[in-house]
Motif scaffolding. Sequence first.
Motif, PDB file in Angstrom:
ATOM      1  N   ILE A 227       1.764   4.479  -2.890  1.00  0.00           N
ATOM      2  CA  ILE A 227       1.553   5.924  -2.689  1.00  0.00           C
ATOM      3  C   ILE A 227       2.848   6.683  -2.955  1.00  0.00           C
ATOM      4  O   ILE A 227       2.831   7.765  -3.536  1.00  0.00           O
TER       5      ILE A 227
ATOM      6  N   TYR B  96      -8.286   5.750 -16.942  1.00  0.00           N
ATOM      7  CA  TYR B  96      -9.135   5.254 -15.854  1.00  0.00           C
ATOM      8  C   TYR B  96     -10.252   4.377 -16.410  1.00  0.00           C
ATOM      9  O   TYR B  96     -10.551   3.315 -15.864  1.00  0.00           O
TER      10      TYR B  96
ATOM     11  N   TYR C 256       0.820  -1.217   0.000  1.00  0.00           N
ATOM     12  CA  TYR C 256       0.000   0.000   0.000  1.00  0.00           C
ATOM     13  C   TYR C 256       0.850   1.262   0.000  1.00  0.00           C
ATOM     14  O   TYR C 256       0.661   2.160  -0.822  1.00  0.00           O
TER      15      TYR C 256
ATOM     16  N   VAL D  80      -5.620  10.212  -3.604  1.00  0.00           N
ATOM     17  CA  VAL D  80      -4.693  10.755  -4.576  1.00  0.00           C
ATOM     18  C   VAL D  80      -5.100  10.333  -5.988  1.00  0.00           C
ATOM     19  O   VAL D  80      -4.931  11.092  -6.956  1.00  0.00           O
ATOM     20  N   GLY D  81      -5.730   9.185  -6.116  1.00  0.00           N
ATOM     21  CA  GLY D  81      -6.159   8.702  -7.426  1.00  0.00           C
ATOM     22  C   GLY D  81      -7.415   9.416  -7.923  1.00  0.00           C
ATOM     23  O   GLY D  81      -7.472   9.884  -9.060  1.00  0.00           O
ATOM     24  N   ILE D  82      -8.425   9.506  -7.069  1.00  0.00           N
ATOM     25  CA  ILE D  82      -9.672  10.159  -7.494  1.00  0.00           C
ATOM     26  C   ILE D  82      -9.453  11.665  -7.637  1.00  0.00           C
ATOM     27  O   ILE D  82     -10.051  12.321  -8.489  1.00  0.00           O
TER      28      ILE D  82
ATOM     29  N   PHE E 213      -2.423  14.849  -1.813  1.00  0.00           N
ATOM     30  CA  PHE E 213      -1.779  14.233  -0.659  1.00  0.00           C
ATOM     31  C   PHE E 213      -2.366  14.688   0.670  1.00  0.00           C
ATOM     32  O   PHE E 213      -2.295  13.957   1.652  1.00  0.00           O
TER      33      PHE E 213
ATOM     34  N   LYS F 168      -5.824   5.953   6.776  1.00  0.00           N
ATOM     35  CA  LYS F 168      -4.992   4.803   6.443  1.00  0.00           C
ATOM     36  C   LYS F 168      -5.526   3.973   5.290  1.00  0.00           C
ATOM     37  O   LYS F 168      -4.772   3.329   4.583  1.00  0.00           O
ATOM     38  N   LYS F 169      -6.852   3.966   5.082  1.00  0.00           N
ATOM     39  CA  LYS F 169      -7.434   3.095   4.062  1.00  0.00           C
ATOM     40  C   LYS F 169      -7.812   3.838   2.783  1.00  0.00           C
ATOM     41  O   LYS F 169      -8.275   3.246   1.827  1.00  0.00           O
ATOM     42  N   TYR F 170      -7.718   5.164   2.794  1.00  0.00           N
ATOM     43  CA  TYR F 170      -8.187   5.912   1.641  1.00  0.00           C
ATOM     44  C   TYR F 170      -7.076   6.663   0.928  1.00  0.00           C
ATOM     45  O   TYR F 170      -7.331   7.534   0.125  1.00  0.00           O
ATOM     46  N   GLY F 171      -5.824   6.331   1.267  1.00  0.00           N
ATOM     47  CA  GLY F 171      -4.703   7.035   0.668  1.00  0.00           C
ATOM     48  C   GLY F 171      -4.725   6.985  -0.844  1.00  0.00           C
ATOM     49  O   GLY F 171      -4.641   8.001  -1.524  1.00  0.00           O
ATOM     50  N   PHE F 172      -4.886   5.777  -1.356  1.00  0.00           N
ATOM     51  CA  PHE F 172      -4.834   5.663  -2.804  1.00  0.00           C
ATOM     52  C   PHE F 172      -6.058   6.272  -3.466  1.00  0.00           C
ATOM     53  O   PHE F 172      -5.955   6.937  -4.497  1.00  0.00           O
ATOM     54  N   SER F 173      -7.240   6.088  -2.851  1.00  0.00           N
ATOM     55  CA  SER F 173      -8.445   6.732  -3.375  1.00  0.00           C
ATOM     56  C   SER F 173      -8.260   8.235  -3.442  1.00  0.00           C
ATOM     57  O   SER F 173      -8.584   8.868  -4.443  1.00  0.00           O
TER      58      SER F 173
ATOM     59  N   SER G  73       0.684   7.416   7.184  1.00  0.00           N
ATOM     60  CA  SER G  73      -0.313   8.148   6.404  1.00  0.00           C
ATOM     61  C   SER G  73      -0.329   9.619   6.830  1.00  0.00           C
ATOM     62  O   SER G  73      -0.573  10.507   6.018  1.00  0.00           O
TER      63      SER G  73
END
Lengths: 381, 381, 381
Positions: free
Chosen positions: A209, A255, A205, B80-82, B67, B73-78, B207
């Motif tokens: 990032i 995407y 994970y 930065v990606g979204i 950023f 902790k669980k939404y880091g990728f969401s 995070s």
Amino acid sequence: MRVTFPLMAIGLEVAMIVLFWLFVQYEADQTISQQLNTTRPTKMDSFVQLYPLFQDVHVMIFVGFGFLMTFLKKYGFSSVGINLLIAALGLQWGTLVLGLLHARGEKFHIGIKEMISADFSTATVLISFGAVLGKTSPIQMLIMTILEIAVFAANEFLVAEIFVASDTGASMTIHAFGAYFGLAVAGVLYRSGLREGHHNEESVYHSDIFAMIGTLFLWIFWPSFNSAIAEPGDHQYRAIVNTYFSLAACVLTAYAVSSLVTYRGKLEMVHIQNATLAGGVAVGTCADMDIQPYIAMIIGSIAGLVSVLGYKCLTPFCATTLRIHDTCGVHNLHGLPGVVGGLASIVAIAVGVSTIAMQAAALGSSIGTALVGGLVTGQQK
Amino acid sequence: MRVTFPLMAIGLEVAMIVLFWLFVQYEADQTISQQLNTTRPTKMDSFVQLYPLFQDVHVMIFVGFGFLMTFLKKYGFSSVGINLLIAALGLQWGTLVLGLLHARGEKFHIGIKEMISADFSTATVLISFGAVLGKTSPIQMLIMTILEIAVFAANEFLVAEIFVASDTGASMTIHAFGAYFGLAVAGVLYRSGLREGHHNEESVYHSDIFAMIGTLFLWIFWPSFNSAIAEPGDHQYRAIVNTYFSLAACVLTAYAVSSLVTYRGKLEMVHIQNATLAGGVAVGTCADMDIQPYIAMIIGSIAGLVSVLGYKCLTPFCATTLRIHDTCGVHNLHGLPGVVGGLASIVAIAVGVSTIAMQAAALGSSIGTALVGGLVTGQQK
Amino acid sequence: MRVTFPLMAIGLEVAMIVLFWLFVQYEADQTISQQLNTTRPTKMDSFVQLYPLFQDVHVMIFVGFGFLMTFLKKYGFSSVGINLLIAALGLQWGTLVLGLLHARGEKFHIGIKEMISADFSTATVLISFGAVLGKTSPIQMLIMTILEIAVFAANEFLVAEIFVASDTGASMTIHAFGAYFGLAVAGVLYRSGLREGHHNEESVYHSDIFAMIGTLFLWIFWPSFNSAIAEPGDHQYRAIVNTYFSLAACVLTAYAVSSLVTYRGKLEMVHIQNATLAGGVAVGTCADMDIQPYIAMIIGSIAGLVSVLGYKCLTPFCATTLRIHDTCGVHNLHGLPGVVGGLASIVAIAVGVSTIAMQAAALGSSIGTALVGGLVTGQQK
């Protein structure tokens, strides 16, 4: 490694210092800048305009490329550390090779423009590094840096001075070249154990990032990359606008296609980290042409599509059938979109008349010299 | 999600390409830049001056906002990606809506200034995204991007062309607007399970450090954000100086208040990540006014105080009593400081005579259109 | 901490606001910039030229220094958080002290150049912070910020106005000064438990990658640091070119020496994070001199060598024998290379005639005031 690496690194640095002593000089007429009561564009003007673009490119080379490769959980530090080593050697060597080629072996001057070109020349090696990450030692990377930049400079000379082809954003001479050079080296270095993949070849994970830091700084500053060596004025302005919109269009397509081809419609991280940048690569060659923004967006969309499909279909095919293991998938980020960029420029020029043959020759030469150079380099184990 | 998301994303991109084909053109008189023997400010001058500011704003939008939201902790990728997806769609759509509004439906030209405005328009959606993070799907975010930017452009038109109010750093039209729009959407999306908080709604050590990357790049480049569209010369210079000192003052107050209200005087990470930025938001509206640096520092200090107290008292109150769950606390970072900014401008103008009513109307309209727009958007599930 | 810290922080901010109210003004003649039909360099020109350099330095101060210290697994958040606090206070206080000194206690104006100097003055405290990280409270850091910047301003005044010595990139006045000030404080704060090292004094994989964010942004923007206050034209251009090549050469030497002195030739992370930057420090004092690029590369190579050897030999010796515990090894990154820079400038001037004595006095005064100031500051527990 124990003594070979330090001796080689110090030896190369001593060689650089001697060559710089023999050949490199400050720009002589910089003092013109003092006379600001002249109205024609001075060195000072060009400094004020180019230095911010140089720094954007500089961030892409060291932070962008460095962090983009940190996605593998075990190679984060190697990526960012060896990236710095390669780029530091490469920019010295690139300054020399490009300078000597253009000055036909005479002493030459360095300014901001030459620093941008030096940074560009390191990009080819950093792209190739993405294909061989985890398969090479620092010693091999030093050798590859020296060889690849020499071949790059030769091909760039061919494209710019012999074919007089246009490649402002360097889709062909940097991206396609770097990718195919790297793939050729990777093909030579292939070991059968790579077929099933390696347990170190996984992301976690946090490492994903970290890689997004690289992706975002590359994405943000790509308009500077594609416009830094464009002719000031209209050309530079168009290179910025076209790249800006091509990248934006590329994100949506990447995407969408990622979600289409992935199990249960989830977004695949590796696509988001890489394919979103393909629009910057593909629009490079015709970035400064008068193609209109919507054409730039079409080029970006195609690049996003091609890149994601490359990750989905081509990378596994290469690894198993062609016996070429491409660690970071540089073929999908730099290779295919670079070819798309070359083809787009041929179409753009075909529509507006002019030298298609030279443009095609530029594409061919970039891929050809890369493959031959890479195959030869791969033998230097 | 399986097919809806890809189809919608591709459909939107095709629509953007068609609309760009119909309406968007390069700047026509860019060629003036070639004639540098003229002494009046040319397009070239404005390019050299604006492009670095544009890139600073660009970093804020993609790295800063992206950023800042990685602290969960669980939404880091969401996050930065979204964030990247929203911003890529938003900047295309923002270019179109703002361009068409100002050109009254005719073809229009795009330059660096229009690219800055397009980036700005995406900021409103990214702020609102902070309020609904973890509660919405990518599909919903695409819809919200289209709707919110349309409402934003309408309000911005109202404020700038009808009220002729001043909002250089966009405290009201971007920050307050984005926050209240997002809160209205969050209110509609409320489910009772959110009252007690969710176990995914936690940060871990790493995070929190990722989020600091966002905080710092926003903090550093905020003077560019507040000055990018200011009138060149005195106004732009003052916008930079005022924002620089307002932010510095805000940091000290935010740390002090955070330590005061927290158990055993520890510094709370969420305050440091967010409240330190409130000074940039609050000084926005009067950033380019002749208010003197010490007034900017007072505005920054008040913003830091209000923001930390908002996190401490208002966020829990909103979640439990008002049934509005604000994931990243955008109300405390953008909402309240945006209101402080609007009020500060009213005071600043009151002291120096002039159009208070219009300034108040601008604040009211920014919050009003945001709430109505957000409530309507929230229904589009 | 419970009330002392918040009261002190708020008290300091109130004091800053009052002092700004009494002494600080906008630049008066900024309006000249409007009259762009004049051909001589205007404030506007200087703004366009300086603002991008200012932002590069700003990134170094907040992201560069902040993240460089995140390598310790337990102090990541403290590093980046307290770094922000120190810098925010420091830039306000630095503006005041430097302004009052140069205006001899009168009201003074602030422009981009003064903002760069303010950022510079905070760098000294951030360097010293690296030596005492983990040994001090936020309260102690607030006191240290106030005291150190006052001493820095006095020494800078001595060097620039009394000795009229040259120190463009501030190798002596910032780097050597900051390092020796910090070491003096660390010496006073020494407790015997530090001799064996602490279990918190370790890095983990992710914390080392975070630190690389700091390293890379410092490395990339160092040419801006060394050229920001150089005379425009030739001097500034040379400062950029020399720093660029000095840093590149430093990387190769640092990697080589690191591999030589480490067990089994592995590259040591702490060397890569820090010693690669020593070339920027060491070339600082003569950055804008006409020394030719290859001399800059020699200076960079020596700095890389000295810095790695410092980490290997001097840091353990200091901790055990001299009873000075230097958490981040600032002596090796800023102290020794700063001395190298001062000595290099003496040689450079000796070769080209001129004021060696004053240059030596500048080096002596920077180290002397730092040590005395640090010893006194260390007592303020």
